[in-house]
Write a protein that holds these residues in place. Structure first.
Motif, PDB file in Angstrom:
ATOM      1  N   SER A 185     -18.532   0.814  -7.380  1.00 43.85           N
ATOM      2  CA  SER A 185     -17.379   1.251  -8.172  1.00 43.85           C
ATOM      3  C   SER A 185     -16.781   2.538  -7.603  1.00 43.85           C
ATOM      4  O   SER A 185     -15.566   2.732  -7.656  1.00 43.85           O
ATOM      5  CB  SER A 185     -17.768   1.436  -9.640  1.00 43.85           C
ATOM      6  N   MET A 186     -17.611   3.407  -7.030  1.00 44.43           N
ATOM      7  CA  MET A 186     -17.091   4.624  -6.411  1.00 44.43           C
ATOM      8  C   MET A 186     -16.284   4.307  -5.150  1.00 44.43           C
ATOM      9  O   MET A 186     -15.265   4.948  -4.875  1.00 44.43           O
ATOM     10  CB  MET A 186     -18.228   5.591  -6.076  1.00 44.43           C
ATOM     11  N   VAL A 187     -16.718   3.303  -4.398  1.00 39.39           N
ATOM     12  CA  VAL A 187     -15.959   2.888  -3.213  1.00 39.39           C
ATOM     13  C   VAL A 187     -14.617   2.298  -3.627  1.00 39.39           C
ATOM     14  O   VAL A 187     -13.587   2.591  -3.024  1.00 39.39           O
ATOM     15  CB  VAL A 187     -16.769   1.881  -2.372  1.00 39.39           C
ATOM     16  N   VAL A 188     -14.611   1.478  -4.674  1.00 42.61           N
ATOM     17  CA  VAL A 188     -13.366   0.898  -5.182  1.00 42.61           C
ATOM     18  C   VAL A 188     -12.437   2.000  -5.684  1.00 42.61           C
ATOM     19  O   VAL A 188     -11.234   1.999  -5.395  1.00 42.61           O
ATOM     20  CB  VAL A 188     -13.663  -0.131  -6.304  1.00 42.61           C
ATOM     21  N   LEU A 189     -12.980   2.970  -6.405  1.00 36.28           N
ATOM     22  CA  LEU A 189     -12.173   4.084  -6.900  1.00 36.28           C
ATOM     23  C   LEU A 189     -11.574   4.885  -5.750  1.00 36.28           C
ATOM     24  O   LEU A 189     -10.389   5.223  -5.763  1.00 36.28           O
ATOM     25  CB  LEU A 189     -13.027   4.992  -7.786  1.00 36.28           C
TER      26      LEU A 189
ATOM     27  N   ALA B 277     -10.977   3.907  -2.660  1.00 37.61           N
ATOM     28  CA  ALA B 277      -9.957   3.111  -1.969  1.00 37.61           C
ATOM     29  C   ALA B 277      -8.659   3.079  -2.761  1.00 37.61           C
ATOM     30  O   ALA B 277      -7.572   3.181  -2.187  1.00 37.61           O
ATOM     31  CB  ALA B 277     -10.466   1.696  -1.733  1.00 37.61           C
ATOM     32  N   SER B 278      -8.769   2.958  -4.075  1.00 35.45           N
ATOM     33  CA  SER B 278      -7.539   2.912  -4.887  1.00 35.45           C
ATOM     34  C   SER B 278      -6.831   4.258  -4.887  1.00 35.45           C
ATOM     35  O   SER B 278      -5.601   4.309  -4.884  1.00 35.45           O
ATOM     36  CB  SER B 278      -7.856   2.460  -6.309  1.00 35.45           C
ATOM     37  N   ARG B 279      -7.573   5.346  -4.884  1.00 32.35           N
ATOM     38  CA  ARG B 279      -6.946   6.669  -4.854  1.00 32.35           C
ATOM     39  C   ARG B 279      -6.256   6.944  -3.526  1.00 32.35           C
ATOM     40  O   ARG B 279      -5.262   7.655  -3.478  1.00 32.35           O
ATOM     41  CB  ARG B 279      -7.990   7.749  -5.116  1.00 32.35           C
ATOM     42  N   ARG B 280      -6.789   6.394  -2.455  1.00 29.21           N
ATOM     43  CA  ARG B 280      -6.200   6.600  -1.136  1.00 29.21           C
ATOM     44  C   ARG B 280      -5.107   5.576  -0.814  1.00 29.21           C
ATOM     45  O   ARG B 280      -4.482   5.649   0.233  1.00 29.21           O
ATOM     46  CB  ARG B 280      -7.278   6.526  -0.058  1.00 29.21           C
ATOM     47  N   GLY B 281      -4.922   4.605  -1.687  1.00 29.09           N
ATOM     48  CA  GLY B 281      -3.908   3.586  -1.469  1.00 29.09           C
ATOM     49  C   GLY B 281      -4.309   2.577  -0.405  1.00 29.09           C
ATOM     50  O   GLY B 281      -3.441   1.956   0.208  1.00 29.09           O
ATOM     51  N   GLN B 282      -5.610   2.400  -0.208  1.00 30.43           N
ATOM     52  CA  GLN B 282      -6.117   1.462   0.790  1.00 30.43           C
ATOM     53  C   GLN B 282      -6.635   0.204   0.108  1.00 30.43           C
ATOM     54  O   GLN B 282      -6.834   0.170  -1.110  1.00 30.43           O
ATOM     55  CB  GLN B 282      -7.244   2.107   1.601  1.00 30.43           C
ATOM     56  N   ARG B 283      -6.856  -0.807   0.922  1.00 25.43           N
ATOM     57  CA  ARG B 283      -7.445  -2.042   0.389  1.00 25.43           C
ATOM     58  C   ARG B 283      -8.917  -1.799   0.069  1.00 25.43           C
ATOM     59  O   ARG B 283      -9.601  -1.043   0.763  1.00 25.43           O
ATOM     60  CB  ARG B 283      -7.330  -3.167   1.406  1.00 25.43           C
ATOM     61  N   VAL B 284      -9.398  -2.462  -0.968  1.00 23.05           N
ATOM     62  CA  VAL B 284     -10.808  -2.350  -1.349  1.00 23.05           C
ATOM     63  C   VAL B 284     -11.633  -3.174  -0.357  1.00 23.05           C
ATOM     64  O   VAL B 284     -11.316  -4.339  -0.108  1.00 23.05           O
ATOM     65  CB  VAL B 284     -11.019  -2.868  -2.783  1.00 23.05           C
ATOM     66  N   PRO B 285     -12.683  -2.587   0.218  1.00 20.45           N
ATOM     67  CA  PRO B 285     -13.534  -3.350   1.127  1.00 20.45           C
ATOM     68  C   PRO B 285     -14.160  -4.552   0.415  1.00 20.45           C
ATOM     69  O   PRO B 285     -14.553  -4.472  -0.755  1.00 20.45           O
ATOM     70  CB  PRO B 285     -14.610  -2.348   1.545  1.00 20.45           C
ATOM     71  N   LEU B 286     -14.238  -5.654   1.120  1.00 19.07           N
ATOM     72  CA  LEU B 286     -14.738  -6.892   0.530  1.00 19.07           C
ATOM     73  C   LEU B 286     -16.176  -6.750   0.031  1.00 19.07           C
ATOM     74  O   LEU B 286     -16.521  -7.240  -1.044  1.00 19.07           O
ATOM     75  CB  LEU B 286     -14.647  -8.026   1.560  1.00 19.07           C
TER      76      LEU B 286
END
Length: 64
Positions: free
Chosen positions: A16-20, A22-31
């Motif tokens: 969830s921290m990786v998803v957060l 990625a969303s804050r940086r405007g990048q795609r969420v890693p699979l």
């Protein structure tokens, strides 16, 4: 050593921290992060449902 429950909690938190991030940086969420988060959520819900089985149908509904 960690128990299985602690490992799944840590996996869910880390994903969830990786998803957060990625969303804050405007990048795609890693699979892998998305799959890990989904697996952690499914495992937690499954464990809660299994715990409620001993209390009948109402216990399963409350545990969900």
């Amino acid at each position: 050593m960690f128990t299985r429950d602690q490992m799944m909690t840590a996996l869910t938190w880390a994903a969830s921290m990786v998803v957060l991030d990625a969303s804050r940086r405007g990048q795609r969420v890693p699979l892998l992060a998305a799959w890990s988060l989904a697996a952690g959520i499914a495992t937690t819900v499954g464990a809660n449902l299994a715990h409620g089985l001993g209390h009948g149908a109402v216990g399963v509904l409350v545990s969900a």
